[in-house]
Design a protein around this motif. Structure first.
Motif, PDB file in Angstrom:
ATOM      1  N   ILE A  43       0.876  -1.376   0.145  1.00  0.00           N
ATOM      2  CA  ILE A  43      -0.105   0.090   0.015  1.00  0.00           C
ATOM      3  C   ILE A  43       0.941   1.256   0.076  1.00  0.00           C
ATOM      4  N   THR A  44       2.051   1.301   0.732  1.00  0.00           N
ATOM      5  CA  THR A  44       2.877   2.205   0.733  1.00  0.00           C
ATOM      6  C   THR A  44       3.542   2.759  -0.809  1.00  0.00           C
ATOM      7  N   GLY A  45       4.061   1.872  -1.565  1.00  0.00           N
ATOM      8  CA  GLY A  45       4.319   1.911  -2.831  1.00  0.00           C
ATOM      9  C   GLY A  45       3.292   2.517  -3.710  1.00  0.00           C
TER      10      GLY A  45
ATOM     11  N   ALA B   3       7.875  -1.656  -9.429  1.00  0.00           N
ATOM     12  CA  ALA B   3       8.742  -2.891  -9.510  1.00  0.00           C
ATOM     13  C   ALA B   3       8.054  -3.601  -8.165  1.00  0.00           C
ATOM     14  N   GLU B   4       7.647  -5.077  -8.296  1.00  0.00           N
ATOM     15  CA  GLU B   4       7.087  -5.668  -7.234  1.00  0.00           C
ATOM     16  C   GLU B   4       7.470  -7.395  -7.356  1.00  0.00           C
ATOM     17  N   GLN B   5       8.328  -7.752  -6.483  1.00  0.00           N
ATOM     18  CA  GLN B   5       9.055  -9.000  -6.485  1.00  0.00           C
ATOM     19  C   GLN B   5       7.945 -10.272  -6.812  1.00  0.00           C
ATOM     20  N   SER B   6       6.774  -9.788  -5.901  1.00  0.00           N
ATOM     21  CA  SER B   6       5.818 -11.090  -5.897  1.00  0.00           C
ATOM     22  C   SER B   6       5.047 -11.033  -7.061  1.00  0.00           C
TER      23      SER B   6
ATOM     24  N   GLY C 256       1.122  -6.601  -1.008  1.00  0.00           N
ATOM     25  CA  GLY C 256       2.000  -6.512   0.275  1.00  0.00           C
ATOM     26  C   GLY C 256       1.181  -7.587   1.547  1.00  0.00           C
ATOM     27  N   LYS C 257       1.109  -6.947   2.601  1.00  0.00           N
ATOM     28  CA  LYS C 257       0.539  -7.488   3.747  1.00  0.00           C
ATOM     29  C   LYS C 257      -1.071  -7.540   3.722  1.00  0.00           C
ATOM     30  N   ILE C 258      -1.615  -6.793   2.609  1.00  0.00           N
ATOM     31  CA  ILE C 258      -3.114  -6.619   2.382  1.00  0.00           C
ATOM     32  C   ILE C 258      -3.380  -7.875   1.463  1.00  0.00           C
TER      33      ILE C 258
ATOM     34  N   ALA D 269      -3.821  -7.647   6.768  1.00  0.00           N
ATOM     35  CA  ALA D 269      -4.438  -6.501   7.655  1.00  0.00           C
ATOM     36  C   ALA D 269      -5.950  -6.581   7.582  1.00  0.00           C
ATOM     37  N   GLU D 270      -6.658  -6.065   8.189  1.00  0.00           N
ATOM     38  CA  GLU D 270      -8.103  -6.417   8.362  1.00  0.00           C
ATOM     39  C   GLU D 270      -8.998  -4.886   8.393  1.00  0.00           C
ATOM     40  N   SER D 271      -8.249  -4.003   8.741  1.00  0.00           N
ATOM     41  CA  SER D 271      -8.931  -2.507   9.171  1.00  0.00           C
ATOM     42  C   SER D 271      -8.183  -1.567   8.865  1.00  0.00           C
ATOM     43  N   LEU D 272      -8.776  -0.490   8.364  1.00  0.00           N
ATOM     44  CA  LEU D 272      -8.211   0.916   8.244  1.00  0.00           C
ATOM     45  C   LEU D 272      -8.428   1.803   9.533  1.00  0.00           C
TER      46      LEU D 272
ATOM     47  N   THR E 195      12.042  -8.391  -9.095  1.00  0.00           N
ATOM     48  CA  THR E 195      12.671  -8.023  -7.680  1.00  0.00           C
ATOM     49  C   THR E 195      13.967  -7.050  -8.381  1.00  0.00           C
ATOM     50  N   VAL E 196      13.966  -5.753  -7.438  1.00  0.00           N
ATOM     51  CA  VAL E 196      14.868  -4.988  -7.693  1.00  0.00           C
ATOM     52  C   VAL E 196      15.946  -5.367  -6.714  1.00  0.00           C
ATOM     53  N   ARG E 197      17.296  -5.676  -7.376  1.00  0.00           N
ATOM     54  CA  ARG E 197      18.522  -6.263  -6.676  1.00  0.00           C
ATOM     55  C   ARG E 197      19.558  -5.289  -6.343  1.00  0.00           C
TER      56      ARG E 197
ATOM     57  N   GLY F 199       7.443   3.443   4.207  1.00  0.00           N
ATOM     58  CA  GLY F 199       6.794   2.464   4.588  1.00  0.00           C
ATOM     59  C   GLY F 199       6.707   2.040   5.931  1.00  0.00           C
ATOM     60  N   ALA F 200       6.127   0.817   5.999  1.00  0.00           N
ATOM     61  CA  ALA F 200       6.156   0.278   7.664  1.00  0.00           C
ATOM     62  C   ALA F 200       7.318   0.152   8.243  1.00  0.00           C
ATOM     63  N   ALA F 201       8.392  -0.156   7.474  1.00  0.00           N
ATOM     64  CA  ALA F 201       9.703  -0.275   7.930  1.00  0.00           C
ATOM     65  C   ALA F 201      10.449   1.151   8.831  1.00  0.00           C
TER      66      ALA F 201
ATOM     67  N   GLY G  83       5.688   3.718  10.560  1.00  0.00           N
ATOM     68  CA  GLY G  83       4.280   3.404  11.135  1.00  0.00           C
ATOM     69  C   GLY G  83       3.744   1.886  10.786  1.00  0.00           C
ATOM     70  N   VAL G  84       3.330   1.115  11.467  1.00  0.00           N
ATOM     71  CA  VAL G  84       2.886  -0.335  10.937  1.00  0.00           C
ATOM     72  C   VAL G  84       1.504   0.035  10.336  1.00  0.00           C
ATOM     73  N   GLY G  85       0.559   0.801  10.575  1.00  0.00           N
ATOM     74  CA  GLY G  85      -0.811   0.798  10.104  1.00  0.00           C
ATOM     75  C   GLY G  85      -0.541   1.218   8.699  1.00  0.00           C
ATOM     76  N   ILE G  86      -1.703   0.875   8.191  1.00  0.00           N
ATOM     77  CA  ILE G  86      -1.987   1.123   6.780  1.00  0.00           C
ATOM     78  C   ILE G  86      -2.224   2.665   6.600  1.00  0.00           C
ATOM     79  N   ALA G  87      -2.921   3.243   7.426  1.00  0.00           N
ATOM     80  CA  ALA G  87      -2.987   4.851   7.227  1.00  0.00           C
ATOM     81  C   ALA G  87      -1.616   5.625   7.373  1.00  0.00           C
TER      82      ALA G  87
HETATM   83  C1  LIG Z   1      -1.215 -10.357   9.898  1.00  0.00           C
HETATM   84  C2  LIG Z   1      -1.193  -8.715   9.831  1.00  0.00           C
HETATM   85  C3  LIG Z   1      -2.259  -7.999  10.064  1.00  0.00           C
HETATM   86  C4  LIG Z   1      -2.435  -6.695  10.033  1.00  0.00           C
HETATM   87  N1  LIG Z   1      -3.340  -5.937  10.434  1.00  0.00           N
HETATM   88  C5  LIG Z   1      -3.543  -4.657  10.208  1.00  0.00           C
HETATM   89  C6  LIG Z   1      -4.627  -4.123  10.161  1.00  0.00           C
HETATM   90  O1  LIG Z   1      -5.815  -4.680  10.671  1.00  0.00           O
HETATM   91  N2  LIG Z   1      -4.679  -2.577  10.092  1.00  0.00           N
HETATM   92  C7  LIG Z   1      -3.592  -2.013   9.746  1.00  0.00           C
HETATM   93  O2  LIG Z   1      -3.597  -0.665   9.354  1.00  0.00           O
HETATM   94  N3  LIG Z   1      -2.354  -2.497   9.638  1.00  0.00           N
HETATM   95  C8  LIG Z   1      -2.350  -3.924   9.768  1.00  0.00           C
HETATM   96  N4  LIG Z   1      -1.107  -4.508   9.629  1.00  0.00           N
HETATM   97  C9  LIG Z   1       0.040  -3.843   9.277  1.00  0.00           C
HETATM   98  C10 LIG Z   1      -0.134  -3.477   7.621  1.00  0.00           C
HETATM   99  O3  LIG Z   1      -0.837  -4.407   6.797  1.00  0.00           O
HETATM  100  C11 LIG Z   1       1.270  -3.229   7.137  1.00  0.00           C
HETATM  101  O4  LIG Z   1       2.215  -2.627   7.808  1.00  0.00           O
HETATM  102  C12 LIG Z   1       1.201  -2.445   5.803  1.00  0.00           C
HETATM  103  O5  LIG Z   1       0.445  -3.110   4.727  1.00  0.00           O
HETATM  104  C13 LIG Z   1       2.745  -2.537   5.092  1.00  0.00           C
HETATM  105  O6  LIG Z   1       2.556  -1.740   3.955  1.00  0.00           O
HETATM  106  P1  LIG Z   1       4.032  -1.507   3.042  1.00  0.00           P
HETATM  107  O7  LIG Z   1       3.546  -0.997   1.633  1.00  0.00           O
HETATM  108  O8  LIG Z   1       4.865  -0.532   3.720  1.00  0.00           O
HETATM  109  O9  LIG Z   1       4.678  -2.795   3.096  1.00  0.00           O
HETATM  110  P2  LIG Z   1       4.518  -4.445   2.381  1.00  0.00           P
HETATM  111  O10 LIG Z   1       3.012  -4.497   2.255  1.00  0.00           O
HETATM  112  O11 LIG Z   1       5.185  -5.298   3.212  1.00  0.00           O
HETATM  113  O12 LIG Z   1       4.847  -4.158   0.986  1.00  0.00           O
HETATM  114  C14 LIG Z   1       6.284  -4.263   0.421  1.00  0.00           C
HETATM  115  C15 LIG Z   1       6.026  -4.953  -0.867  1.00  0.00           C
HETATM  116  O13 LIG Z   1       7.746  -4.729  -1.539  1.00  0.00           O
HETATM  117  C16 LIG Z   1       7.999  -5.964  -2.011  1.00  0.00           C
HETATM  118  N5  LIG Z   1       9.121  -6.203  -2.357  1.00  0.00           N
HETATM  119  C17 LIG Z   1      10.139  -6.366  -1.227  1.00  0.00           C
HETATM  120  N6  LIG Z   1      11.420  -6.491  -1.751  1.00  0.00           N
HETATM  121  C18 LIG Z   1      11.410  -6.010  -2.904  1.00  0.00           C
HETATM  122  C19 LIG Z   1      12.420  -5.776  -3.949  1.00  0.00           C
HETATM  123  N7  LIG Z   1      13.652  -6.326  -3.660  1.00  0.00           N
HETATM  124  N8  LIG Z   1      12.041  -5.691  -5.238  1.00  0.00           N
HETATM  125  C20 LIG Z   1      10.564  -5.155  -5.508  1.00  0.00           C
HETATM  126  N9  LIG Z   1       9.468  -5.531  -4.518  1.00  0.00           N
HETATM  127  C21 LIG Z   1       9.942  -6.012  -3.376  1.00  0.00           C
HETATM  128  C22 LIG Z   1       7.299  -6.878  -1.129  1.00  0.00           C
HETATM  129  O14 LIG Z   1       7.052  -8.275  -2.240  1.00  0.00           O
HETATM  130  C23 LIG Z   1       5.870  -6.102  -0.932  1.00  0.00           C
HETATM  131  O15 LIG Z   1       4.784  -6.508  -1.913  1.00  0.00           O
HETATM  132  C24 LIG Z   1      -1.356  -6.062   9.610  1.00  0.00           C
HETATM  133  C25 LIG Z   1      -0.173  -6.530   9.000  1.00  0.00           C
HETATM  134  C26 LIG Z   1      -0.053  -8.036   8.997  1.00  0.00           C
HETATM  135  C27 LIG Z   1       1.217  -8.829   8.814  1.00  0.00           C
END
Ligand SMILES: Cc1cc2nc3c(=O)[nH]c(=O)nc-3n(C[C@H](O)[C@H](O)[C@H](O)COP(=O)(O)OP(=O)(O)OC[C@H]3O[C@@H](n4cnc5c(N)ncnc54)[C@H](O)[C@@H]3O)c2cc1C
Length: 466
Positions: free
Chosen positions: A24-26, A46-49, A54-56, A70-73, A250-252, A437-439, A442-446
């Motif tokens: 969701i961040t990207g 670019a998405e590796q999977s 991602g986590k949604i 993730a289940e809620s916003l 995958t971006v390497r 992003g979450a790293a 902040g962990v939440g989707i918002a």
């Molecule tokens: C089980 C679970 C329940 C959750 N519940 C909630 C919730 O209810 N509400 C809420 O707000 N948050 C929740 N969260 C947290 C939230 O879902 C995540 O923190 C958020 O979705 C992370 O988004 P992101 O885009 O930063 O990272 P990610 O979703 O991790 O996306 C990163 C993407 O990068 C890709 N990637 C990695 N390396 C590479 C590379 N080298 N080249 C190309 N692509 C690459 C990955 O494949 C992935 O698709 C939950 C998380 C989990 C695991």
């Protein structure tokens, strides 16, 4: 093989931005970039999977759209709701029924006390039925110096005692971070409280100040989701971004060139070279650190130091199960159980309907990675057995079940995280590269959406100033 996103932009032609990661961040970053840079810009995600999100991830489960991650916003802050509206899903936002979760203590489900903030009470008397809360005598000094940080565990244990921490705060935080409260940064996970503690010498006063109602009027829902599942938000954002999304890429490697950035992507035997004016890294900490190692070692070191917790989720569908009228429950780690929380999804979310009862059970905390090695049947059996123990019922045979493992999925922000991330960003400077992003933010989707959008704002401003 060599592949450039578009020819070099030495003549000031349309911008080319590479977004790494289609979580969701990207995608939120790509969407915001399109707003800023216009239709001519080339935005490659670019998405590796092999899928977006991602986590949604929403799946069809027992005839319902059920979340495996993730289940809620969070609706209490604006970013997720505003993005959903901006990409055409405003009419599909749905809200929970308003049921409260319980706390499982000694085989009994009890109510969470009112007036708390992530389990920290505004008045010790409010939690007397659950935990022995002893507030430290007030020394008149603010608890936190400006900019200083401490762990949530240290704060709560020293100010209100171990029971408040173990029985209330830790289960609440475990629901979000699956983490260890003694290693979680107060500034990162409760920024509002940290700021209030710069003015208050009593923790309960700081909580009371934050919890004070801002005015009258009907309470707004704190959470929301999308009818049909959060994957719809992912796809709608991607479509609205009109980005060139490359799945399975995958971006390497990443390096700066005199003209911008060059990334090596794709399979090792057949790599592609992507050229871009700017890069947004929207990936978890480990891959972000790997990509930054040769670019900015200080930023890479910060990211590689972010630990992650793993969780497993079991989903069950029942024809009938005798559930209490709650949205689910949380459990303290001291209970010695594998299950840390359960959501009664079909009760919590009215749009799912109650014809079949759907229960999501969450297992695993930081340091319990071995749990993910158990086979599906063992995890499902453990989840069902403990569900019965927490609810004090004989759990019937589910009509459908599934297990989803999320290895290394939840970043743990240790004390000083925000300062380290700010320093990493400082080190990256204005080189048209951003981390999001979450790293980091902040962990939440918002929070992730806000982070992706901020990265896009920064990158667009840098490109326009060139
Ligand atoms: C089980 C679970 C329940 C959750 N519940 C909630 C919730 O209810 N509400 C809420 O707000 N948050 C929740 N969260 C947290 C939230 O879902 C995540 O923190 C958020 O979705 C992370 O988004 P992101 O885009 O930063 O990272 P990610 O979703 O991790 O996306 C990163 C993407 O990068 C890709 N990637 C990695 N390396 C590479 C590379 N080298 N080249 C190309 N692509 C690459 C990955 O494949 C992935 O698709 C939950 C998380 C989990 C695991």
């Amino acid at each position: 093989m060599s592949w450039a996103i578009t020819p070099d932009r030495a003549d000031g032609g349309p911008a080319r931005v590479l977004v790494v990661g289609a979580g969701i961040t990207g995608l939120a970053a790509a969407h915001r970039l399109r707003d800023h840079l216009g239709e001519d810009a080339t935005i490659v995600v670019a998405e590796q999977s092999s899928r977006l999100g991602g986590k949604i991830r929403t799946v069809d489960f027992a005839g319902r759209a059920v979340e495996t991650g993730a289940e809620s916003l969070l609706a209490a802050r604006p970013e997720a709701i505003e993005l959903a509206r901006a990409v055409g899903l405003g009419g599909d936002l749905v809200y929970p029924a308003g049921l409260k979760p319980g706390l499982s203590l000694g085989g009994e489900l009890v109510d969470f006390p009112a007036g708390h903030m992530m389990g920290i009470p505004g008045d010790p008397a409010d939690v007397a039925a659950i935990a022995d809360a002893k507030e430290l005598p007030d020394d008149g000094m603010p608890i936190l110096r400006p900019g200083a940080d401490m762990s949530v565990g240290e704060l709560v244990r020293s100010r209100l005692g171990a029971e408040v921490l173990d029985r209330l705060v830790a289960p609440m935080l475990s629901g979000v971070y699956a983490g260890d409260v003694d290693r979680l940064s107060l500034r990162a996970v409760m920024p509002q409280l940290a700021t209030a503690l710069e003015r208050h010498s009593r923790l309960t006063d700081a909580v009371t100040e934050i919890k004070r109602p801002a005015g009258t009027g009907p309470a707004k829902p704190v959470f929301a989701t999308v009818d049909g599942g959060l994957t719809r938000l992912v796809y709608a954002t991607s479509a609205a971004a009109r980005a060139d999304v490359r799945l399975g890429m995958t971006v390497r490697e990443l390096r700066q060139t005199p003209y911008g950035w060059e990334a090596v992507a794709g399979p090792v035997p057949d790599p592609m070279r992507l050229k871009a004016d700017a890069v947004i890294l929207a990936v978890p900490a480990r891959p972000a650190a790997d990509l930054l190692r040769g670019v900015e070692p200080h930023a890479a070191a910060t990211l590689s130091g972010v630990p992650y917790a793993s969780v497993a989720l079991a989903a069950f569908a029942f024809d009938h199960i005798d559930l209490p009228e709650r949205s689910g429950f949380l459990t303290p780690a001291s209970g010695g159980k594998t299950v840390k929380a359960a959501t009664f999804a079909s009760q919590k979310w009215p749009h799912l309907g109650r014809r079949r009862q759907i229960v999501r059970v969450s297992m695993g905390r930081l340091g319990e990675e071995a749990l993910l090695q158990y086979d599906d049947a063992t995890l499902a059996k453990t989840a069902l057995r403990e569900l019965g123990e927490h609810l004090g019922i004989a759990v019937p045979e589910p009509i459908e079940w599934r297990i989803d493992r999320w290895g290394g999925a939840l970043p743990q922000y240790s004390p000083g995280h925000l300062t380290r991330v700010a320093a990493a960003r400082e080190a990256l400077g204005k080189r048209a590269i951003a981390i999001a992003g979450a790293a980091v933010d902040g962990v939440g989707i918002a929070a992730c959406i806000a982070s992706g959008q901020a990265a896009a704002d920064e990158i667009s401003a840098q490109l326009k100033s060139e």
